[in-house]
Design an enzyme around this catalytic site. Structure first.
Site, mmCIF file in Angstrom:
data_model
loop_
_atom_site.group_PDB
_atom_site.id
_atom_site.type_symbol
_atom_site.label_atom_id
_atom_site.label_comp_id
_atom_site.label_asym_id
_atom_site.label_seq_id
_atom_site.Cartn_x
_atom_site.Cartn_y
_atom_site.Cartn_z
ATOM 1 N N GLY A 256 18.432 34.176 -4.984
ATOM 2 C CA GLY A 256 18.611 33.008 -4.111
ATOM 3 C C GLY A 256 17.326 32.221 -4.001
ATOM 4 O O GLY A 256 17.263 31.066 -4.343
ATOM 5 N N GLY A 485 18.897 40.734 -3.681
ATOM 6 C CA GLY A 485 18.047 41.530 -4.545
ATOM 7 C C GLY A 485 16.934 42.244 -3.803
ATOM 8 O O GLY A 485 16.312 43.150 -4.325
ATOM 9 N N ARG A 647 5.799 47.934 9.453
ATOM 10 C CA ARG A 647 6.461 49.164 9.056
ATOM 11 C C ARG A 647 7.221 48.974 7.753
ATOM 12 O O ARG A 647 7.910 47.971 7.567
ATOM 13 C CB ARG A 647 7.425 49.578 10.164
ATOM 14 C CG ARG A 647 8.072 50.905 9.893
ATOM 15 C CD ARG A 647 8.968 51.316 11.051
ATOM 16 N NE ARG A 647 9.610 52.581 10.710
ATOM 17 C CZ ARG A 647 10.820 52.922 11.124
ATOM 18 N NH1 ARG A 647 11.483 52.110 11.920
ATOM 19 N NH2 ARG A 647 11.332 54.071 10.775
ATOM 20 N N ASN A 650 11.490 51.023 3.254
ATOM 21 C CA ASN A 650 11.768 51.686 1.985
ATOM 22 C C ASN A 650 10.687 51.305 0.977
ATOM 23 O O ASN A 650 10.704 50.219 0.413
ATOM 24 C CB ASN A 650 13.157 51.267 1.481
ATOM 25 C CG ASN A 650 13.544 51.997 0.197
ATOM 26 O OD1 ASN A 650 12.718 52.238 -0.682
ATOM 27 N ND2 ASN A 650 14.812 52.355 0.092
ATOM 28 N N PRO A 651 9.718 52.203 0.774
ATOM 29 C CA PRO A 651 8.566 51.840 -0.066
ATOM 30 C C PRO A 651 8.948 51.477 -1.501
ATOM 31 O O PRO A 651 8.284 50.649 -2.123
ATOM 32 C CB PRO A 651 7.675 53.088 -0.030
ATOM 33 C CG PRO A 651 8.459 54.152 0.626
ATOM 34 C CD PRO A 651 9.578 53.526 1.394
ATOM 35 N N GLN A 657 9.583 44.209 -4.111
ATOM 36 C CA GLN A 657 9.433 42.865 -3.545
ATOM 37 C C GLN A 657 8.030 42.320 -3.801
ATOM 38 O O GLN A 657 7.865 41.159 -4.153
ATOM 39 C CB GLN A 657 9.719 42.885 -2.041
ATOM 40 C CG GLN A 657 11.196 42.974 -1.708
ATOM 41 C CD GLN A 657 11.956 41.770 -2.226
ATOM 42 O OE1 GLN A 657 11.820 40.665 -1.747
ATOM 43 N NE2 GLN A 657 12.743 41.974 -3.275
ATOM 44 N N GLY A 721 7.548 41.159 7.115
ATOM 45 C CA GLY A 721 8.364 40.736 5.969
ATOM 46 C C GLY A 721 7.570 40.857 4.691
ATOM 47 O O GLY A 721 6.346 40.741 4.686
ATOM 48 N N GLU A 724 8.016 37.241 0.381
ATOM 49 C CA GLU A 724 7.357 36.040 -0.116
ATOM 50 C C GLU A 724 5.844 36.155 -0.212
ATOM 51 O O GLU A 724 5.204 35.409 -0.960
ATOM 52 C CB GLU A 724 7.745 34.846 0.784
ATOM 53 C CG GLU A 724 9.235 34.563 0.686
ATOM 54 C CD GLU A 724 9.762 33.677 1.791
ATOM 55 O OE1 GLU A 724 9.803 32.464 1.602
ATOM 56 O OE2 GLU A 724 10.150 34.210 2.850
#
Lengths: 759, 175
Positions: A256, A485, A647, A650-651, A657, A721, A724
Site C-alpha cells: 500500500g 505486508g 516495545r 515481533n522482532p 519492516q 512504529g 517508515e
C-alpha cells in the site's frame, strides 16, 4: 456471493509449514500466521475474486496533461465484440457527492468523468466494460480520443507558486522557534545549500483493483484498503447509501505504502458501472495507469541554512521547501518539518511554499515529508559537520536534542544515543577518515562511509476491537485491521493473545473486513499501536468480566481474591498471591452458565500524553558505498541501521519492516525518479523497467539492530512504529557515503552515474 | 472463433476452449481457470510476479500467449506443495520471512524453484541475488528471499542425496 475468509484459522486440510513455530505471543519472533496462505497462492487479493456473472472494466486514460477531450470514437469501442458499455463524461450516471468537493478528514478531489476536462496525463477519460478483459482493453484502445491541448505546466519554472494553507495532512506550513536571524548573526560558521527530490510513485506490486457487486442498494467491495471505516463512509456518500450498506473486504493488500488509504477515481467508476449494469465488475489498473490517479510523492526543492559556533553547536537551522502539488488539489510534502524534532538549535524556522503542476495529486507515500525532508536535512548536517571540520557523528552528538527543540517537551523515550553507539560500533565508524576520497578497496573502487539520523513521529488513531472468550476457553478476537505486508495478521493477534492470557493458537483472529470493529487507519506507522491498544483493552475488558465471575463465586478457588489479585495466563486465572490457586476460563464460564464473555474497547491516545511529551521513534543508519572511478557505477555495499521504537511485538517482522524501509531509502538515494516530458507533461518511464526500484542484486547485506526501549508513556502497550522510519536517515547516509568516496556533494536525488563522473 | 488447446496444469491435463486468441497464459490461469495464485504486477514482463514453470522452465506468464501452448505443461504456485507438505522453497520463505505483502511471493517462489532445479545458484548469495533479480519485491524482503533460496537449496540437496528420485529434474513437485 462467495464467502470471503476473514480469519486465518487453519482447517485440517491445509498444508502445514515444514518448520516449527518459533515462540508465541507478544515479544516473540513468530513466523507470519498468513505465511502458508501466501506461499501457496491461496491468499486472496482483490483482483483474485471472480463472482458469478462478473464483467471487466478498463479505464481509458488521457495522453495529454492539460486541456479537454474533444471527441472519442465511442461507436468503434461499442462495436467491438464483447464490449457492453462505454462510460464517458457524456453518459456517466450521477454520483451523490461532488467529486470536486473534499470530504473531511482525508478527502481528495477525484476524477470521475465529471466533465471533459483533462487535468493530468493518465487521468481516466472513459471506462469500457466488456465480457472479457481482452475485449475491454481493446475497446479502450479503439476510443482514439482527440484533444484540445493546453501547454502542460511542468517543473519549477512553469508551475504556479502559492502560499499553502497547510502541508501534509493538516500540518502548519510554517513553524518558528527562537530568533533565526539572531542565530545566524551569532554563527561563526554557516552552510547553505539547495536540494531536489523527484516525483516518486508508490508502485505497490498489486495494482489498485476492485471487484464490486451490488445487491439492491448494498454493495460489497473487494479492494485493497488501508482505511476500511473511512473508505466505507466515503463510498456511502458517493453512492447515496447508508454507510452500513457498504462492505469492504480487504484481507490482504499487495502493498500500500499510503496509496491505498485514499479514494481514487477509477475505483469509484468501476463501482458505479457495477450498479448501472447490475452485474459484478472487476477493475484492475495497469501498471502505467498507476502513474496518475492513485497518488505519488510530490517533487520538492529544498533549501537548508545552518549557523554554527566554531565548536559545531548549532545557532540557527532554517529549512524551506517548495512542494509540488496538482493544479486542482493540495497535498504538499511537509518536507521542511523534518528539521523540527531532531537537532538542538536554539532557533529553528521551517516553511513551505506550494507549486501547482499539471500532475495527478500527490498523496502520502511511505514517510510523507519525513523521507524527502530527511534526505535534504541529513546531507545538510553532513555538510555542516564538514564545514566545522568535525566527524558527522560527533557533530550530531554535539547537537543532540535532550528535549524536543522549540517546545522543550521531554521525549516519552529516546534511545538515539544508544542507536548511534551500537550502529557505529557495528559498522566500524571510528575507523572512518574525516576527509573525502581517502579509501579504495583491493579492486581500486572508491569507498565511502556515510551516516544519517532516522526519526519518525508516533501518531495514534482511534480504534475499536472486540474479544470474545468462548465456553471452551478459546477466544475470538475481531478488529478491521489492514495487513499490507507489515504483519498485522500476526502482530495484532500476538497482542490480543497476550491481553487474554492465551496462547496465540487459542485465539481466532478476524480482520481485514469493514463489518468488524473499526481498527482505524493503517498509516503513519501507527497501526500496531492503535489497533493493538484496542485489542489490548478489549482483552482486558473480557478478562475483567471473567475475574468478576470467579472472585464472586464461592465455588471458585479464586473466590474473594478481588480483581486486583488475579492474573490471566495460559488460559487460567491465578491468584496473584498464590499462583497454585487457579481456575481455567472454561471452568469459570461453565459454572456461571455462560456461553461466552464479550469484551469491547474503543481506544485513543490520552490527549495529555501528546501535550506533555514529544513522541518519536529514532534510529541511526550507516552506509558504505563503492564507486567505480572510471564508470561512476555506485553500489551500496553495506547498510546497518540501529533503531529504537518502543516495545517490539515481533522482532522477526520488525526487522523486515526496518529492512524494507532501508531499501526504500536506498531506492530514494540511487534509483527512483518519475521523469516528466516537458513538452507533453507525460511521465516517460511509467513502468517497472524504467522507473527504477531496487531488485535483489541492488541490495547489500542488511543489518537492523533492535535497540531496546521501554516507553510507559507513549501508550499503555509501549509500542511506537517501525514501518517508515527506515527510509529516514538511510537516504542521507548513502548520499553522504557518496561524498565521502568521491568528494562530490550531490544534492539532487536520485544520485546518478553522471553526478559522480562530472567534475 | 473458439479453438481448443491441450494443457497440463499442475499435473492435470485439460482441454481448454479458448474464447479469444489474445488471451495470455496469465489471464487464462487467473480469469478462466481461476488459478489466481499467479499474480499480475505489470503485464509486460518487467516484475516477475507472474512467473510459472512452462515445461520446467521459468517464464513470465504475462508474455506468453495461451494459444501457443498446445501440448505444454505448466506448474503454478498452486501445484508446488505435495498435498499438505510444503515444497522446501515455500517452507524456507516462511522461515526466513522472505515475504511481506505476499503479492510477489508466488513469482519469487516459482523463480527460486526453477533456478534451484537448474543448479545455477550453488551456495553463493551473490549468484542468488543476481538470479532472483527478475522478480521485484517492493516491500523489500530481499534479504529473506536470498536466505530462503540458499536454505531451500541445502534442503533440496539433502533430500536428493537421501532419495535421488525425490524431486523431478525440472523441479516440479506436483502429483
Amino acid at each position: 456471493m462467495s464467502p470471503e475468509p476473514s480469519s486465518l484459522q487453519r482447517t485440517p486440510s491445509e498444508p502445514k509449514a515444514a518448520i516449527s513455530r518459533y515462540g508465541s505471543n507478544a515479544g516473540q519472533p513468530l513466523t507470519r500466521r498468513d505465511g502458508i496462505l501466501k506461499v501457496t497462492g491461496r491468499a486472496t487479493y482483490a483482483a483474485d475474486n471472480h463472482p458469478e456473472g462478473m464483467v471487466f472494466a478498463v479505464t481509458a486514460v488521457s495522453r495529454i496533461a492539460r486541456g479537454r477531450v474533444r471527441s472519442m470514437n465511442i461507436e468503434a469501442a461499442r462495436a467491438h465484440p464483447g464490449v457492453i458499455e462505454v462510460l464517458t463524461s457524456a453518459n456517466r450516471p450521477p454520483l451523490f457527492h461532488d467529486p470536486d468537493e473534499k470530504m473531511p478528514p482525508f478527502g481528495f478531489r477525484v476524477e470521475v468523468l465529471q466533465d471533459d476536462g483533462v487535468r493530468y496525463a493518465n487521468q481516466p477519460i472513459a471506462l469500457v466494460i466488456a465480457e472479457t478483459l481482452e475485449a475491454a482493453t481493446e475497446g479502450a484502445a479503439l476510443l482514439d480520443p482527440q484533444y484540445d491541448v493546453e501547454p502542460a505546466r511542468v517543473g519549477l519554472d512553469t508551475g504556479l507558486r502559492f502560499d499553502p494553507p497547510g502541508v501534509g495532512v493538516g500540518g502548519a506550513p510554517m513553524t518558528a522557534f527562537g530568533d533565526i536571524e539572531a542565530g545566524f548573526s551569532k554563527a561563526a560558521i554557516t552552510m547553505e545549500a539547495d536540494y531536489e527530490t523527484p516525483p516518486q510513485y508508490h508502485n505497490a506490486m498489486e495494482p489498485h483493483a476492485v471487484v464490486a457487486e451490488w445487491d439492491g442498494d448494498h454493495v460489497v467491495l473487494d479492494m485493497p484498503n488501508q482505511a476500511l471505516a473511512l473508505s466505507c463512509a466515503t463510498y456511502a456518500a458517493f453512492f447515496g447509501i447508508p454507510v452500513e450498506n457498504v462492505t469492504i473486504r480487504s484481507p490482504f493488500l499487495g502493498g500500500g505504502f499510503g496509496s491505498k488509504a485514499i479514494i481514487n477515481g477509477p475505483q469509484i467508476l468501476a463501482i458505479l458501472a457495477a450498479r448501472m449494469l447490475k452485474r459484478p465488475v472487476k477493475l484492475a489498473l495497469t501498471r502505467a495507469q498507476m502513474y496518475g490517479p492513485v497518488g505519488h510523492r510530490g517533487q520538492t526543492w529544498q533549501r537548508l541554512r545552518m549557523g554554527m559556533e566554531s565548536d559545531g553547536q548549532l545557532t540557527a537551522l532554517h529549512h524551506r521547501s517548495i512542494s509540488a502539488t496538482s493544479a486542482f488539489d493540495d497535498f504538499l510534502e511537509p518536507a521542511a518539518n523534518a528539521s523540527l524534532p531532531l537537532y538542538a538549535s536554539p532557533a529553528i524556522l521551517v516553511e513551505h511554499e506550494g507549486l501547482r503542476l499539471d500532475t495527478g495529486t500527490p498523496g502520502p507515500m511511505r514517510a510523507p515529508g519525513e523521507a524527502s525532508g530527511s534526505a535534504a536535512l541529513e546531507v545538510a548536517i553532513d555538510e555542516a559537520a564538514e564545514a566545522c571540520g568535525m566527524d558527522p557523528l560527533e557533530f550530531r552528538l554535539k547537537n543532540y536534542a535532550e528535549t524536543e527543540p522549540g517546545t522543550n517537551k521531554p521525549f516519552s523515550s529516546k534511545a538515539l544515543r544508544t542507536c548511534y553507539a551500537e550502529g557505529a560500533a557495528r559498522f566500524g565508524w571510528s575507523r572512518r577518515p574525516l576527509s573525502a576520497g581517502q579509501m579504495r578497496d583491493d579492486d581500486g573502487l572508491l569507498v565511502g562511509w556515510g551516516m544519517g539520523t532516522a526519526v519518525f513521529h508516533c501518531p495514534h488513531f482511534p480504534a475499536e476491537a472486540r474479544a470474545t472468550l468462548r465456553a471452551d476457553g478459546t477466544a475470538l478476537v475481531e478488529t478491521g485491521a489492514a495487513d499490507m505486508g507489515q504483519g498485522a495478521w500476526t502482530a495484532l493477534a500476538q497482542i490480543a493473545a497476550e491481553a487474554l492470557g492465551l496462547d496465540i493458537d487459542e485465539v481466532e483472529f478476524h480482520s481485514g473486513l469493514s463489518t468488524l470493529p473499526d481498527a482505524g487507519i493503517a498509516g503513519g506507522s501507527g497501526h500496531t499501536a492503535s489497533a493493538g491498544l484496542a485489542l489490548n483493552q478489549a482483552g482486558g475488558d473480557a478478562i475483567a468480566q471473567l475475574s468478576d465471575l470467579a472472585v464472586n463465586d464461592p465455588a471458585s478457588p479464586l473466590f474473594g481474591a478481588g480483581n486486583i489479585g488475579v492474573t490471566a495466563r495460559g488460559g487460567r486465572l491465578h491468584r496473584r498471591d498464590d499462583e497454585d490457586r487457579s481456575e481455567s476460563y472454561a471452568e469459570i464460564l461453565a459454572r456461571a452458565g455462560r456461553s461466552d464473555i464479550v469484551g469491547t474497547a474503543k481506544s485513543a491516545r490520552d490527549p495529555d500524553v501528546a501535550s506533555t511529551h514529544a513522541l518519536y521513534s529514532h534510529g541511526a543508519v550507516f552506509a558504505e558505498v563503492k564507486i567505480d572511478p572510471d564508470l561512476g557505477q555506485i553500489r551500496t555495499t553495506r547498510l546497518i541501521g540501529a533503531f529504537a521504537a518502543g516495545r517490539v511485538i515481533n522482532p522477526r517482522l520488525v526487522q523486515s519492516q526496518y529492512f524494507g524501509g532501508m531499501i526504500w531509502g536506498l531506492s530514494f538515494a540511487l534509483h527512483e525518479e518519475a521523469v516528466t516530458d516537458k513538452r507533453t507533461g507525460r511521465i516517460m518511464n511509467a513502468d517497472l523497467a524504467e522507473y527504477h526500484v531496487p531488485v535483489n542484486a541492488d541490495v547489500p547485506p542488511l543489518e537492523a539492530i533492535l535497540v531496546p526501549e521501554d516507553d510507559a508513556i507513549v501508550n499503555p502497550i509501549g509500542v511506537k512504529g517501525v514501518g517508515e522510519i527506515g527510509i529516514t536517515g538511510t537516504v542521507g547516509a548513502i548520499a553522504n557515503a557518496v561524498w565521502h568516496a568521491t568528494g562530490k556533494r550531490v544534492r539532487k536525488f536520485p544520485i546518478r552515474i553522471e553526478d559522480v563522473l562530472s567534475a | 472463433m473458439p479453438f481448443s488447446i491441450s494443457l497440463t496444469v499442475n499435473g492435470q491435463s485439460n482441454s481448454i476452449a479458448l474464447d479469444d486468441p489474445r488471451v495470455t497464459l496469465l489471464d487464462l490461469l487467473r480469469e478462466r481457470l481461476h488459478l489466481t495464485g499467479t499474480k499480475k504486477g505489470c503485464d509486460r514482463g518487467q516484475c516477475g510476479a507472474c512467473t510459472v514453470l512452462l515445461d520446467g522452465r521459468r517464464i513470465n506468464a504475462c508474455l506468453t500467449l495461451a494459444a501457443s501452448l498446445d501440448g505444454s505443461t505448466v506448474t503454478t504456485i498452486e501445484g508446488l506443495a505435495d498435498g499438505t507438505e510444503l515444497h522446501p522453497v515455500q517452507a524456507a520463505f516462511i522461515a526466513c520471512d522472505g515475504l511481506q505483502c505476499g503479492y510477489c511471493t508466488p513469482g519469487q517462489i516459482m523463480s527460486a524453484v526453477g533456478l534451484l532445479s537448474e543448479g545455477h545458484a550453488g551456495n553463493d548469495p551473490e549468484r542468488v541475488r543476481e538470479l532472483m533479480s527478475g522478480n521485484i519485491c517492493r516491500c523489500g524482503a530481499y534479504q529473506g528471499i536470498t536466505q530462503a533460496v540458499l536454505e531451500a537449496g541445502h534442503a533440496l540437496s539433502a533430500k536428493n542425496d537421501a532419495q535421488p528420485a525425490g524431486v523431478p529434474e525440472d523441479g516440479r513437485n506436483a502429483a
